[in-house]
Design an enzyme around this catalytic site. Structure first.
Site, PDB file in Angstrom:
ATOM      1  N   GLU A  34      25.007 -18.490   0.317  1.00 25.78           N
ATOM      2  CA  GLU A  34      23.560 -18.822   1.353  1.00 25.78           C
ATOM      3  C   GLU A  34      23.583 -18.075   2.781  1.00 25.78           C
ATOM      4  O   GLU A  34      24.781 -18.552   3.448  1.00 25.78           O
ATOM      5  CB  GLU A  34      23.350 -20.639   1.830  1.00 25.78           C
ATOM      6  CG  GLU A  34      22.230 -20.615   3.139  1.00 25.78           C
ATOM      7  CD  GLU A  34      21.303 -19.797   2.577  1.00 25.78           C
ATOM      8  OE1 GLU A  34      20.538 -19.140   3.625  1.00 25.78           O
ATOM      9  OE2 GLU A  34      20.911 -19.896   1.698  1.00 25.78           O
ATOM     10  N   CYS A  44      10.081 -27.563   5.739  1.00 24.82           N
ATOM     11  CA  CYS A  44       8.728 -27.779   5.937  1.00 24.82           C
ATOM     12  C   CYS A  44       9.131 -29.117   7.052  1.00 24.82           C
ATOM     13  O   CYS A  44       7.937 -29.437   7.755  1.00 24.82           O
ATOM     14  CB  CYS A  44       7.831 -28.858   4.533  1.00 24.82           C
ATOM     15  SG  CYS A  44       7.536 -27.554   3.389  1.00 24.82           S
ATOM     16  N   VAL A  82      24.499 -12.031  -0.783  1.00 16.64           N
ATOM     17  CA  VAL A  82      24.535 -11.351  -1.643  1.00 16.64           C
ATOM     18  C   VAL A  82      23.807  -9.938  -1.763  1.00 16.64           C
ATOM     19  O   VAL A  82      22.574 -10.670  -1.580  1.00 16.64           O
ATOM     20  CB  VAL A  82      24.012 -12.242  -2.909  1.00 16.64           C
ATOM     21  CG1 VAL A  82      24.104 -11.084  -4.056  1.00 16.64           C
ATOM     22  CG2 VAL A  82      24.975 -12.927  -2.659  1.00 16.64           C
TER      23      VAL A  82
END
Length: 554
Positions: A34, A44, A82
């Site tokens: 991440e 949300c 990445v």
């Protein structure tokens, strides 16, 4: 031999993929990268923490890296981005932003769930201080830090979609003066225009300044901080802080660079197993294209519900399973102060593009039995295929019970039910929860009556077009005088209450078309039957005064 699965992205789709892969294969080595400092957070929920409804910031974080390791034996690495996929050698290049190091990691199966990023339009002045997006935890923290200084009094929100509307509520809850700017001529462009009227009224009653049909030409400031948003027409809006929420773009770069196929809808092409054109690479979430379950066409649907299900399928299959993801309806719901708006399936604007022959049905009903305290009105719009009665889409606006009804209607569309099926559903009833004829069943009955030709209606758009062209019409309000005094009426209409219409209908001209209406459509249906029996050319205004005006009965 032990399988090695690498997951790129640690929020909705990625986190779901990693945990599902573990449940399918206990022996696999699973690494999740991440790029931000947070995994598995409630994206949300960010506006609701800013607004104070979610008091504790920690409640936004669902699973920590430590819990990923202890519960699932997943190596969750934060601040790891990445940047490249080497398909030939099955490895990814990763930057460890904490240490400033770059390395390669091999994989047997790769799952990419890189999500999206908030659009940052090329508006002059967009880089001034106190202009923010809201997409990440860091965005939320930046906004909270800015407003905590107490120097922020006026805020401008650009974009009246989901996040924009939620941020308006959050800022009003914080006691700030809010201006909402939307380039479209309506708020919440994802639903049809007439269904937004009640929502717009709700915003105005909360002292939100609405500017519709205008974009921002530039931002101006002093000492590097924003002070004004200048509209296309030249008008200036004073503001101390801006949130820009005009959409999300998919993060496709690493897959595009690797030669993974991108489709016409702007997302990664995947099969039902969430597999890309490389059999060793899966994708999920905001970056992929899905099949729309009504049209059968490919769409990109950046919503949390589909992202989680897609991640689950990708994770299972990367670990040796055989799950399928069937498609999307685009079901959503949004809260705007005391009002709720929801949609599933196609909107009228979307159906028009598909060239499907359809009709519209409106119904206005209470959330539960009217004699039980607390019942609130809701308006349901159904879009129905003329030839089959199949439900193509539904929209609901109301204060209570909208969530239950939109989910029933989403299920009905998923199952290819018709309006005949809808009026025959067997739904739960007790006075605190519903009526003997639930709002969904009433919506089905109204639409089924239209299918059977029991009543001829004219929808709001058609009616307004006739009035705009100056067509000769007799417009008749069949409500009582007290109801008209309470709610108002359409200008230049005759008043002929339904309980007196048999005494007065001879005053109407049989040679001139009649449009008859009431508050929600029931009394006009009764009046229509009477007038039709006596040979009048009459149509009932679908949805009545409630839909036309955006007001519901008291």
């Amino acid at each position: 031999m032990k399988r090695k699965i690498v997951v790129v992205g640690g929020v909705a789709g990625g986190a779901g993929a990693a945990t599902k892969a573990r449940r399918v294969d206990e022996t696999a080595e699973i690494i999740m990268f991440e790029r931000t400092a947070y995994v598995s957070f409630a994206n949300c929920g960010l506006p609701y923490h800013i607004g104070g409804q979610i008091a504790e910031r920690d409640n936004l974080f669902l699973v920590s890296p430590d819990r990923f390791k202890k519960w699932y034996n997943i190596d969750a690495r934060i601040n790891h981005e990445v940047i490249k996929v080497d398909r030939a050698n099955r490895k990814v290049q990763v930057i460890n932003h904490t240490k400033g190091e770059t390395f390669w990691e091999s994989y047997d199966k790769l799952i990419v769930a890189t999500g999206g990023s908030s659009l940052k339009p090329p508006i002059p002045g967009i880089d001034l201080e106190n202009i923010y997006n809201l997409w990440t935890v860091q965005d939320m923290d930046n906004i909270l830090q800015a407003i905590s200084s107490h120097a922020i009094k006026k805020v401008a929100v650009i974009g009246a979609g989901f996040v924009g509307l939620e941020m308006v509520e959050a800022f009003v809850n914080r006691g700030l003066e809010v201006t909402l700017i939307e380039k479209d001529k309506q708020i919440l462009p994802a639903i049809d225009h007439e269904m937004t009227k009640k929502l717009q009224t709700e915003l105005e009653e909360r002292n939100v300044k609405l500017i519709l049909g205008q974009g921002v030409a530039r931002f101006e400031g002093r000492d590097g901080k924003v002070e004004k948003a200048v509209l296309d027409i030249g008008t200036s809006i004073e503001t101390d802080l801006v949130v820009v929420s005009i959409g999300v773009k998919p993060n496709l770069q690493i897959l595009e660079d690797a030669g993974i196929k991108i489709g016409s809808a702007g997302g990664v092409v995947v099969n039902d197993y969430m597999q890309t054109n490389d059999p060793h690479i899966y994708a999920a979430g905001d970056i992929v294209e899905s099949t729309h379950l009504v049209t059968g066409k490919k769409v990109r649907m950046p919503l949390a519900g589909p992202a989680n299900k897609q991640g689950r399928v990708a994770g299972a299959n990367a670990a040796g399973g055989k799950l399928k993801f069937k498609g999307v309806l685009g079901t959503f719901i949004v809260k705007i102060f005391d009002m709720v708006a929801a949609k599933t399936g196609l909107s009228e604007k979307e159906i028009a593009k598909e060239k499907i022959d359809y009709f519209i049905s409106y119904s206005a009903t209470k959330s539960h039995s009217g004699y039980y305290p607390g019942a609130e009105w809701m308006i349901i719009k159904l879009l129905v295929e003329k030839s089959t009665g199949r439900i193509l889409g539904a929209q609901i606006v109301g204060a209570k019970g909208v969530d239950k009804r939109i989910d029933v209607l989403a299920t009905a569309i998923y199952a290819n039910l018709t309006v005949d099926d809808l009026e025959n559903l067997d739904l739960a009833y007790a006075p605190p929860f519903s009526s003997a004829k639930d709002p969904v069943i009433i919506a089905g009955m109204v639409a089924a009556n239209l299918m059977r030709g029991e009543v001829e209606t004219i929808n709001i758009n058609e009616f307004n077009e006739l009035l705009g062209r100056g067509e000769e019409l007799q417009v008749v309000d069949c409500r009582s005088i007290s109801d008209i005094d309470m709610m108002g009426r359409i200008p230049n209409t005759d008043i002929m209450p339904v309980d007196e219409i048999r005494e007065w209908f001879e005053d109407l001209d049989k040679d001139v078309p009649i449009v008859i209406y009431c508050g929600i459509g029931y009394r006009s249906y009764l009046a229509y039957k009477i007038l039709k029996h006596h040979g009048f050319n009459v149509k009932s205004l679908s949805g009545g005064y409630s839909v036309w005006s955006g007001k519901t009965p008291k």
